[in-house]
Design a protein around this motif. Sequence first.
Motif, PDB file in Angstrom:
ATOM      1  N   ASP A   1       7.413 -29.986  -0.850  1.00 53.33           N
ATOM      2  CA  ASP A   1       6.144 -29.610  -0.229  1.00 53.33           C
ATOM      3  C   ASP A   1       6.098 -30.332   1.116  1.00 53.33           C
ATOM      4  O   ASP A   1       5.582 -31.448   1.229  1.00 53.33           O
ATOM      5  N   TYR A   2       6.674 -29.696   2.116  1.00 53.34           N
ATOM      6  CA  TYR A   2       6.854 -30.318   3.419  1.00 53.34           C
ATOM      7  C   TYR A   2       5.533 -30.761   4.042  1.00 53.34           C
ATOM      8  O   TYR A   2       5.433 -31.875   4.558  1.00 53.34           O
ATOM      9  N   GLU A   3       4.520 -29.932   3.986  1.00 55.39           N
ATOM     10  CA  GLU A   3       3.228 -30.251   4.606  1.00 55.39           C
ATOM     11  C   GLU A   3       2.573 -31.451   3.926  1.00 55.39           C
ATOM     12  O   GLU A   3       2.031 -32.330   4.605  1.00 55.39           O
ATOM     13  N   ALA A   4       2.601 -31.488   2.592  1.00 58.43           N
ATOM     14  CA  ALA A   4       2.004 -32.626   1.867  1.00 58.43           C
ATOM     15  C   ALA A   4       2.746 -33.913   2.175  1.00 58.43           C
ATOM     16  O   ALA A   4       2.135 -34.964   2.374  1.00 58.43           O
ATOM     17  N   ASN A   5       4.079 -33.844   2.238  1.00 59.63           N
ATOM     18  CA  ASN A   5       4.869 -35.038   2.552  1.00 59.63           C
ATOM     19  C   ASN A   5       4.613 -35.512   3.982  1.00 59.63           C
ATOM     20  O   ASN A   5       4.491 -36.709   4.243  1.00 59.63           O
ATOM     21  N   ALA A   6       4.508 -34.570   4.914  1.00 58.41           N
ATOM     22  CA  ALA A   6       4.245 -34.932   6.306  1.00 58.41           C
ATOM     23  C   ALA A   6       2.879 -35.601   6.446  1.00 58.41           C
ATOM     24  O   ALA A   6       2.747 -36.623   7.131  1.00 58.41           O
ATOM     25  N   ALA A   7       1.868 -35.053   5.790  1.00 54.43           N
ATOM     26  CA  ALA A   7       0.520 -35.634   5.860  1.00 54.43           C
ATOM     27  C   ALA A   7       0.506 -37.033   5.255  1.00 54.43           C
ATOM     28  O   ALA A   7      -0.085 -37.966   5.814  1.00 54.43           O
ATOM     29  N   TYR A   8       1.164 -37.202   4.119  1.00 55.86           N
ATOM     30  CA  TYR A   8       1.221 -38.504   3.447  1.00 55.86           C
ATOM     31  C   TYR A   8       1.918 -39.544   4.328  1.00 55.86           C
ATOM     32  O   TYR A   8       1.429 -40.658   4.504  1.00 55.86           O
ATOM     33  N   ASN A   9       3.056 -39.181   4.905  1.00 52.58           N
ATOM     34  CA  ASN A   9       3.809 -40.134   5.718  1.00 52.58           C
ATOM     35  C   ASN A   9       3.153 -40.432   7.053  1.00 52.58           C
ATOM     36  O   ASN A   9       3.292 -41.529   7.583  1.00 52.58           O
ATOM     37  N   THR A  10       2.416 -39.482   7.599  1.00 54.96           N
ATOM     38  CA  THR A  10       1.699 -39.725   8.846  1.00 54.96           C
ATOM     39  C   THR A  10       0.592 -40.758   8.631  1.00 54.96           C
ATOM     40  O   THR A  10       0.368 -41.628   9.472  1.00 54.96           O
ATOM     41  N   ALA A  11      -0.068 -40.687   7.491  1.00 54.12           N
ATOM     42  CA  ALA A  11      -1.183 -41.593   7.198  1.00 54.12           C
ATOM     43  C   ALA A  11      -0.721 -42.985   6.747  1.00 54.12           C
ATOM     44  O   ALA A  11      -1.481 -43.944   6.839  1.00 54.12           O
ATOM     45  N   LYS A  12       0.500 -43.092   6.292  1.00 62.23           N
ATOM     46  CA  LYS A  12       1.008 -44.366   5.760  1.00 62.23           C
ATOM     47  C   LYS A  12       1.204 -45.384   6.885  1.00 62.23           C
ATOM     48  O   LYS A  12       1.632 -45.030   7.990  1.00 62.23           O
ATOM     49  N   THR A  13       0.876 -46.650   6.605  1.00 62.01           N
ATOM     50  CA  THR A  13       1.086 -47.720   7.589  1.00 62.01           C
ATOM     51  C   THR A  13       2.346 -48.501   7.231  1.00 62.01           C
ATOM     52  O   THR A  13       2.858 -48.416   6.122  1.00 62.01           O
ATOM     53  N   VAL A  14       2.811 -49.289   8.195  1.00 59.25           N
ATOM     54  CA  VAL A  14       4.033 -50.073   8.023  1.00 59.25           C
ATOM     55  C   VAL A  14       3.681 -51.547   7.941  1.00 59.25           C
ATOM     56  O   VAL A  14       2.853 -52.042   8.703  1.00 59.25           O
TER      57      VAL A  14
ATOM     58  N   PHE B   1      12.895 -33.839   4.587  1.00 53.18           N
ATOM     59  CA  PHE B   1      11.908 -34.001   3.520  1.00 53.18           C
ATOM     60  C   PHE B   1      10.527 -34.366   4.065  1.00 53.18           C
ATOM     61  O   PHE B   1       9.612 -34.631   3.300  1.00 53.18           O
ATOM     62  N   ALA B   2      10.385 -34.435   5.384  1.00 55.05           N
ATOM     63  CA  ALA B   2       9.144 -34.867   6.047  1.00 55.05           C
ATOM     64  C   ALA B   2       8.829 -36.316   5.707  1.00 55.05           C
ATOM     65  O   ALA B   2       7.680 -36.707   5.544  1.00 55.05           O
ATOM     66  N   ILE B   3       9.886 -37.126   5.604  1.00 53.83           N
ATOM     67  CA  ILE B   3       9.740 -38.550   5.313  1.00 53.83           C
ATOM     68  C   ILE B   3      10.030 -39.328   6.584  1.00 53.83           C
ATOM     69  O   ILE B   3      11.043 -39.089   7.247  1.00 53.83           O
ATOM     70  N   ASP B   4       9.149 -40.251   6.917  1.00 54.04           N
ATOM     71  CA  ASP B   4       9.360 -41.129   8.070  1.00 54.04           C
ATOM     72  C   ASP B   4      10.254 -42.276   7.608  1.00 54.04           C
ATOM     73  O   ASP B   4       9.860 -43.098   6.786  1.00 54.04           O
ATOM     74  N   ILE B   5      11.467 -42.338   8.123  1.00 57.54           N
ATOM     75  CA  ILE B   5      12.475 -43.294   7.662  1.00 57.54           C
ATOM     76  C   ILE B   5      12.017 -44.750   7.797  1.00 57.54           C
ATOM     77  O   ILE B   5      12.453 -45.612   7.051  1.00 57.54           O
ATOM     78  N   VAL B   6      11.102 -45.042   8.718  1.00 57.95           N
ATOM     79  CA  VAL B   6      10.647 -46.420   8.914  1.00 57.95           C
ATOM     80  C   VAL B   6       9.424 -46.770   8.066  1.00 57.95           C
ATOM     81  O   VAL B   6       8.866 -47.848   8.206  1.00 57.95           O
ATOM     82  N   LYS B   7       9.020 -45.858   7.162  1.00 59.36           N
ATOM     83  CA  LYS B   7       7.856 -46.112   6.308  1.00 59.36           C
ATOM     84  C   LYS B   7       8.208 -45.953   4.825  1.00 59.36           C
ATOM     85  O   LYS B   7       7.698 -45.071   4.138  1.00 59.36           O
ATOM     86  N   PRO B   8       9.087 -46.812   4.314  1.00 63.41           N
ATOM     87  CA  PRO B   8       9.445 -46.679   2.899  1.00 63.41           C
ATOM     88  C   PRO B   8       8.310 -47.116   1.975  1.00 63.41           C
ATOM     89  O   PRO B   8       7.416 -47.856   2.379  1.00 63.41           O
ATOM     90  N   GLU B   9       8.370 -46.649   0.730  1.00 64.12           N
ATOM     91  CA  GLU B   9       7.419 -47.094  -0.300  1.00 64.12           C
ATOM     92  C   GLU B   9       7.689 -48.546  -0.647  1.00 64.12           C
ATOM     93  O   GLU B   9       6.776 -49.328  -0.851  1.00 64.12           O
ATOM     94  N   SER B  10       8.975 -48.877  -0.743  1.00 65.29           N
ATOM     95  CA  SER B  10       9.359 -50.269  -1.008  1.00 65.29           C
ATOM     96  C   SER B  10      10.607 -50.580  -0.208  1.00 65.29           C
ATOM     97  O   SER B  10      11.414 -49.702   0.096  1.00 65.29           O
ATOM     98  N   ILE B  11      10.727 -51.853   0.143  1.00 63.64           N
ATOM     99  CA  ILE B  11      11.882 -52.316   0.904  1.00 63.64           C
ATOM    100  C   ILE B  11      12.244 -53.711   0.410  1.00 63.64           C
ATOM    101  O   ILE B  11      11.375 -54.558   0.220  1.00 63.64           O
ATOM    102  N   THR B  12      13.522 -53.913   0.150  1.00 66.09           N
ATOM    103  CA  THR B  12      14.025 -55.239  -0.223  1.00 66.09           C
ATOM    104  C   THR B  12      15.178 -55.565   0.711  1.00 66.09           C
ATOM    105  O   THR B  12      15.788 -54.667   1.302  1.00 66.09           O
ATOM    106  N   TRP B  13      15.487 -56.843   0.826  1.00 64.24           N
ATOM    107  CA  TRP B  13      16.555 -57.258   1.729  1.00 64.24           C
ATOM    108  C   TRP B  13      17.251 -58.490   1.187  1.00 64.24           C
ATOM    109  O   TRP B  13      16.718 -59.228   0.362  1.00 64.24           O
ATOM    110  N   GLU B  14      18.468 -58.661   1.673  1.00 63.37           N
ATOM    111  CA  GLU B  14      19.287 -59.826   1.343  1.00 63.37           C
ATOM    112  C   GLU B  14      19.911 -60.301   2.644  1.00 63.37           C
ATOM    113  O   GLU B  14      20.546 -59.517   3.363  1.00 63.37           O
ATOM    114  N   VAL B  15      19.734 -61.573   2.951  1.00 54.21           N
ATOM    115  CA  VAL B  15      20.285 -62.131   4.182  1.00 54.21           C
ATOM    116  C   VAL B  15      21.764 -62.447   3.946  1.00 54.21           C
ATOM    117  O   VAL B  15      22.124 -63.131   2.991  1.00 54.21           O
TER     118      VAL B  15
END
Length: 146
Positions: free
Chosen positions: A14-27, A54-68
Motif C-alpha cells: 500500500d504505497y500511499e499508506a506507507n508514504a504517509a506513515y514515513n512522511t509523518a515519522k520523526t528521526v 516500498f515508500a520507505i524513507d531509508i533514514v527513518k527505521p522503526e528500530s536501529i542498533t549498532w556495534e562500534v
Amino acid sequence: MKEIRKPGCSFFVDYEANAAYNTAKTVEKTPYVRNFTTQMRFYSPELNEFFDDFAIDIVKPESITWEVLDDGIRYETKYLCRGSMTADSYEHYVRKVRLGARPLEDGLLELSMSNLVLSCVVMELRKPAEPAPAGILGKLKSRLKK
C-alpha cells in the motif's frame, strides 16, 4: 496496491499508506543515529531504490542498533511496511549489506538491513586526536616520554 517484483518473490504494498506513515515519522537525534542518517542517502543508490519502491524513507527505521568496530560502525535496521508478499521470506545482498523481508500479522511486512558498516563522520563519535608536538622542543619531549 503496488506490485514489486524481486527475484523469487513478489510484494504487494500500500504505497500511499506507507508514504504517509514515513512522511509523518520523526528521526531520533542521537550521535549514532545521526551518523547513520548523514551517510545513508549517498551510500548506495541501489539500497535507496529498494526502500523507495516500498515508500520507505531509508533514514527513518522503526528500530536501529549498532556495534562500534575498529574501522567503523556496524548497523542493523528494521522497517515496517503495509503489504504482503508471496514468499515466507526474502533475502538479497547489495555490496555486503543483507536486505531481508518477512510477513508479519495484520498485513504488515518487516524489512531489515544488516551488516552495514559506515565510517564515523559525526564529530561526537570521533576519538580526540593527540595534539601534534610543537616544534623541536615538543618533539624532544614526546621522545623522552617513550
